[in-house]
Design an enzyme around this catalytic site. Structure first.
Site, PDB file in Angstrom:
ATOM      1  N   ARG A  49       2.247   3.922 -67.571  1.00 13.94           N
ATOM      2  CA  ARG A  49       1.992   2.563 -66.957  1.00 13.94           C
ATOM      3  C   ARG A  49       2.669   2.570 -65.434  1.00 13.94           C
ATOM      4  O   ARG A  49       2.197   2.015 -64.683  1.00 13.94           O
ATOM      5  CB  ARG A  49       2.622   1.587 -67.756  1.00 13.94           C
ATOM      6  CG  ARG A  49       2.672   0.200 -67.092  1.00 13.94           C
ATOM      7  CD  ARG A  49       3.390  -0.696 -68.102  1.00 13.94           C
ATOM      8  NE  ARG A  49       3.296  -2.236 -67.384  1.00 13.94           N
ATOM      9  CZ  ARG A  49       4.107  -2.572 -66.601  1.00 13.94           C
ATOM     10  NH1 ARG A  49       5.018  -1.829 -65.795  1.00 13.94           N
ATOM     11  NH2 ARG A  49       3.946  -3.783 -65.896  1.00 13.94           N
ATOM     12  N   TYR A  69      -1.407   9.256 -77.420  1.00 14.11           N
ATOM     13  CA  TYR A  69      -2.319   9.897 -76.582  1.00 14.11           C
ATOM     14  C   TYR A  69      -1.607  10.551 -75.409  1.00 14.11           C
ATOM     15  O   TYR A  69      -0.410  10.227 -75.153  1.00 14.11           O
ATOM     16  CB  TYR A  69      -3.302   8.754 -76.004  1.00 14.11           C
ATOM     17  CG  TYR A  69      -2.755   7.559 -75.339  1.00 14.11           C
ATOM     18  CD1 TYR A  69      -2.661   6.341 -76.297  1.00 14.11           C
ATOM     19  CD2 TYR A  69      -2.368   7.417 -74.162  1.00 14.11           C
ATOM     20  CE1 TYR A  69      -2.086   5.256 -75.466  1.00 14.11           C
ATOM     21  CE2 TYR A  69      -1.746   6.145 -73.604  1.00 14.11           C
ATOM     22  CZ  TYR A  69      -1.548   5.233 -74.308  1.00 14.11           C
ATOM     23  OH  TYR A  69      -1.061   4.004 -74.137  1.00 14.11           O
ATOM     24  N   ASP A  81      -1.755 -11.501 -68.517  1.00 13.64           N
ATOM     25  CA  ASP A  81      -0.952 -12.100 -69.577  1.00 13.64           C
ATOM     26  C   ASP A  81      -0.389 -13.233 -69.486  1.00 13.64           C
ATOM     27  O   ASP A  81      -0.255 -14.045 -70.461  1.00 13.64           O
ATOM     28  CB  ASP A  81       0.391 -10.970 -69.891  1.00 13.64           C
ATOM     29  CG  ASP A  81      -0.134  -9.726 -70.496  1.00 13.64           C
ATOM     30  OD1 ASP A  81      -1.345  -9.460 -70.875  1.00 13.64           O
ATOM     31  OD2 ASP A  81       0.682  -8.869 -70.839  1.00 13.64           O
ATOM     32  N   GLU A 109       7.584 -10.034 -56.404  1.00 12.34           N
ATOM     33  CA  GLU A 109       7.929  -9.371 -57.857  1.00 12.34           C
ATOM     34  C   GLU A 109       9.440  -9.450 -58.280  1.00 12.34           C
ATOM     35  O   GLU A 109      10.410  -9.317 -57.447  1.00 12.34           O
ATOM     36  CB  GLU A 109       7.849  -7.896 -57.670  1.00 12.34           C
ATOM     37  CG  GLU A 109       8.365  -6.881 -58.705  1.00 12.34           C
ATOM     38  CD  GLU A 109       7.962  -7.670 -60.139  1.00 12.34           C
ATOM     39  OE1 GLU A 109       6.836  -7.999 -60.419  1.00 12.34           O
ATOM     40  OE2 GLU A 109       8.863  -7.569 -61.105  1.00 12.34           O
TER      41      GLU A 109
END
Ligand SMILES: Cc1cc2nc3c(=O)[nH]c(=O)nc-3n(C[C@H](O)[C@H](O)[C@H](O)COP(=O)(O)OP(=O)(O)OC[C@H]3O[C@@H](n4cnc5c(N)ncnc54)[C@H](O)[C@@H]3O)c2cc1C
Length: 383
Positions: free
Chosen positions: A104, A211, A288, A30
């Site tokens: 997230r 939301y 993605d 990462e």
């Protein structure tokens, strides 16, 4: 030798967990840190929650999530509620698992903690995969140090370096839309934002989605509109007056909410062109990196989660022949991803209609039964 996954976002970590479930070790590289406090909210439809459940993640995720009771759709100018779609019990009965909304960062943290605990996943942060060279019997990756791997999974997001290496002519095209997000504390919010529901406000060339997240302690706010300059990244700062300019004629209740947001972060929306294959002999793209999707159906994370489980299942089924496995994965996933990508773009066009088409759209939305409105998404949530 572990498989290597470039990118430890939602798709990358889910892939590592799905592989671990089959006893297949992996290493995740990462660029930043894992589970950093980045990004805002994410909605998880039943198609995503069902797969996370098979990975044993449901409890950890639900501990941080909210189960919205309904989706309320409004006309942004009159403030009239056009439709109320059940997202609570009726949704769960229909699809077997709930609809969830969460930060997230909470989803990323839950996936990271499960990966750390798995014993089959090596996690390397601050590893930017800068260059990929595929050879006959391995793939060589250049980053802070060089790694050789039998199979590389490119889960490095929309600006994927792995994709650039295997498909140098593929390119992103700005759609002309910019999305901006903010997070509000859930204290003293006016109606309808004080209810545990998703709200969707339809304006000309723009729309607003809100939301609750973080067990109901915060409200995620996303405002998308035509305009803005294309830029890379998810976290560019934006000025409130620029973000909300498209909403100056909106109904007071929506404008009041937009006015409460102190800081905004924005990102540009793109379409991907020219990617003919997601896989080579030794490299597979997912999420993605393979198929960026416009956010109008809230399916970016869900599609990456679906890809992750499908790819791990394919690799488990053909352990001795990874090239066959990844080619099978691509064949299984392409049609589905293309359908979601197409439908998301279509929904965006419908959301942003101007008059007189907006009036016809509003009439159609208000007349449609809740059963029919939900049923048209069975192909999506039921899969
Ligand atoms: C910081 C951030 C904030 C986001 N915020 C939102 C949001 O508010 N709303 C929304 O709809 N979507 C947001 N997204 C996108 C959403 O999470 C994805 O669309 C979806 O989850 C698909 O997952 P993915 O794994 O394909 O990509 P991502 O979740 O984007 O993960 C890609 C990962 O790869 C890493 N990476 C990139 N390049 C390299 C490299 N060269 N080497 C190693 N690692 C690399 C990235 O740091 C990232 O962690 C955000 C993504 C990020 C990274």
């Amino acid at each position: 030798m572990p498989l290597t996954i470039a990118g430890g976002g939602i798709g990358g970590l889910t892939t590592a967990l799905a592989l671990a479930r089959h006893g297949i070790p992996s290493r995740v590289l990462e660029r930043g840190g894992f589970a950093e406090e980045l990004g805002a909210g994410i909605q998880l439809g039943a198609n995503a929650v069902r797969r996370l459940e098979t990975l044993g993640m449901r409890e950890a995720i639900e501990a941080e999530a909210v189960r919205p009771a309904a989706l309320h759709i409004f006309d942004a100018y009159s403030g009239k509620r056009l439709k109320q779609l059940p997202f609570g019990k009726a949704y769960e009965e229909r699809y077997g698992v709930p609809y969830l909304a969460m930060r997230r960062a909470d989803l990323a943290r839950a996936l990271f903690e499960a990966s750390e605990a798995s014993g089959r996943i090596e996690l390397h942060d601050r590893f930017n995969v800068a260059h990929v060279a595929e050879q006959n019997d391995h793939v060589a990756l250049k980053g802070p140090w060089e790694i050789k791997t039998k199979l590389l999974i490119g889960a490095d997001g929309i600006w994927s370096s792995v994709r650039k290496s295997i498909a140098p002519t593929s390119h992103l095209v700005f759609t002309g839309h910019t999305a901006a997000r903010s997070m509000l504390p859930a204290t003293d919010l006016p109606a309808p934002f004080d209810a545990p529901v998703v709200t969707l406000w339809l304006g000309r060339g723009s729309h607003l989605v809100t939301y609750p997240v973080a067990r109901g302690e915060a409200l995620n706010v996303v405002f998308a509109s035509h305009g803005g300059q294309p830029q890379q990244g998810w976290n560019a700062e934006a000025r409130a007056e620029d973000v909300t300019r498209a909403a100056t004629q909106w109904h007071d209740s929506a404008r009041d909410l937009l006015g409460r947001a102190g800081t905004w972060r924005q990102w540009s929306l793109y379409r991907l062109h020219g990617l003919r294959r997601w896989t080579t002999q030794r490299v597979a793209l997912l999420g993605d990196a393979a198929h960026p999707v416009l956010p109008f159906m809230a399916q970016g994370a869900a599609l990456a989660i679906e890809d992750a489980v499908a790819l791990a299942d394919a690799l488990a089924d053909s352990r001795d022949d990874p090239a066959k496995a990844i080619s099978h994965y691509e064949a299984m996933r392409r049609v589905r991803a293309a359908r979601v990508t197409r439908q998301s773009a279509r929904l965006g066009r419908i959301y942003h209609l101007g008059q007189p088409f907006a009036a016809a759209r509003n009439l159609a939305i208000s007349r449609q039964s809740a059963e029919k409105a939900l049923g048209q998404f069975d192909w999506l949530y039921g899969a």
